[in-house]
Design a protein around this motif. Structure first.
Motif, PDB file in Angstrom:
ATOM      1  N   GLU A  36     -24.869  20.503 -55.589  1.00 13.81           N
ATOM      2  CA  GLU A  36     -23.757  20.416 -56.516  1.00 13.81           C
ATOM      3  C   GLU A  36     -22.416  20.711 -55.850  1.00 13.81           C
ATOM      4  OE1 GLU A  36     -26.260  22.910 -57.418  1.00 13.81           O
ATOM      5  OE2 GLU A  36     -27.457  21.279 -58.187  1.00 13.81           O
ATOM      6  N   TYR A  37     -22.431  21.422 -54.722  1.00 20.02           N
ATOM      7  CA  TYR A  37     -21.186  21.809 -54.069  1.00 20.02           C
ATOM      8  C   TYR A  37     -20.898  21.017 -52.798  1.00 20.02           C
ATOM      9  CZ  TYR A  37     -21.632  25.576 -57.345  1.00 20.02           C
ATOM     10  OH  TYR A  37     -21.779  26.281 -58.494  1.00 20.02           O
ATOM     11  N   ARG A  38     -21.777  20.097 -52.441  1.00 20.74           N
ATOM     12  CA  ARG A  38     -21.512  19.244 -51.284  1.00 20.74           C
ATOM     13  C   ARG A  38     -20.775  18.012 -51.774  1.00 20.74           C
ATOM     14  NH1 ARG A  38     -27.248  18.471 -49.311  1.00 20.74           N
ATOM     15  NH2 ARG A  38     -27.961  20.218 -50.527  1.00 20.74           N
ATOM     16  N   ARG A  39     -19.552  17.833 -51.303  1.00 24.87           N
ATOM     17  CA  ARG A  39     -18.723  16.756 -51.845  1.00 24.87           C
ATOM     18  C   ARG A  39     -18.132  15.847 -50.770  1.00 24.87           C
ATOM     19  NH1 ARG A  39     -17.539  20.814 -55.737  1.00 24.87           N
ATOM     20  NH2 ARG A  39     -18.520  20.189 -57.675  1.00 24.87           N
ATOM     21  N   ARG A  40     -18.759  15.776 -49.619  1.00 23.84           N
ATOM     22  CA  ARG A  40     -18.221  14.951 -48.537  1.00 23.84           C
ATOM     23  C   ARG A  40     -18.112  13.490 -48.962  1.00 23.84           C
ATOM     24  NH1 ARG A  40     -21.630  15.734 -43.749  1.00 23.84           N
ATOM     25  NH2 ARG A  40     -20.493  17.683 -43.657  1.00 23.84           N
ATOM     26  N   ASN A  41     -19.157  12.948 -49.590  1.00 21.60           N
ATOM     27  CA  ASN A  41     -19.116  11.542 -50.010  1.00 21.60           C
ATOM     28  C   ASN A  41     -18.076  11.310 -51.099  1.00 21.60           C
ATOM     29  OD1 ASN A  41     -21.116  10.788 -48.242  1.00 21.60           O
ATOM     30  ND2 ASN A  41     -22.761  11.077 -49.720  1.00 21.60           N
ATOM     31  N   ALA A  42     -17.911  12.283 -51.977  1.00 20.04           N
ATOM     32  CA  ALA A  42     -16.922  12.133 -53.041  1.00 20.04           C
ATOM     33  C   ALA A  42     -15.521  12.025 -52.447  1.00 20.04           C
ATOM     34  CB  ALA A  42     -17.006  13.303 -54.012  1.00 20.04           C
TER      35      ALA A  42
END
Length: 95
Positions: A36-42
């Motif tokens: 939920e806290y990994r946002r590299r792609n976003a």
């Protein structure tokens, strides 16, 4: 009545069974943050969408502007930590 150490071993075995990737990272001392806290792609998709939007505005191309807005909106949806969870449930398996 199980002792404290026995209970800890049971919890460790259950964790290794339920989430082997997290258990392996914990034993190495460097756990990964939850998905939920990994946002590299976003961030990557937001950058692509905003670049397309800027290029569309600069070139006065309506199709490129629309594509940039759609990609940016879809990227913004990726920042939602509750996405992919059933409605009304915060904890998987809760009833």
């Amino acid at each position: 009545m199980p002792t404290y150490d026995e209970r800890l071993r049971e919890l460790e075995e259950q964790l290794r069974h339920d989430d082997p990737g997290f258990a392996e990272a914990m034993s190495g001392g460097v756990p990964r943050p939850p998905r939920e806290y990994r946002r590299r792609n976003a961030w990557l998709w937001l950058l692509v969408g905003l670049a397309a939007l800027g290029a569309g505005i600069g070139a006065a191309n309506g199709l490129l502007i629309a594509a940039g807005l759609v990609v940016s909106g879809a990227a913004a949806h990726l920042f939602d930590p509750q996405r992919g969870r059933p409605q009304g449930r915060d904890v998987p398996g809760a009833r």
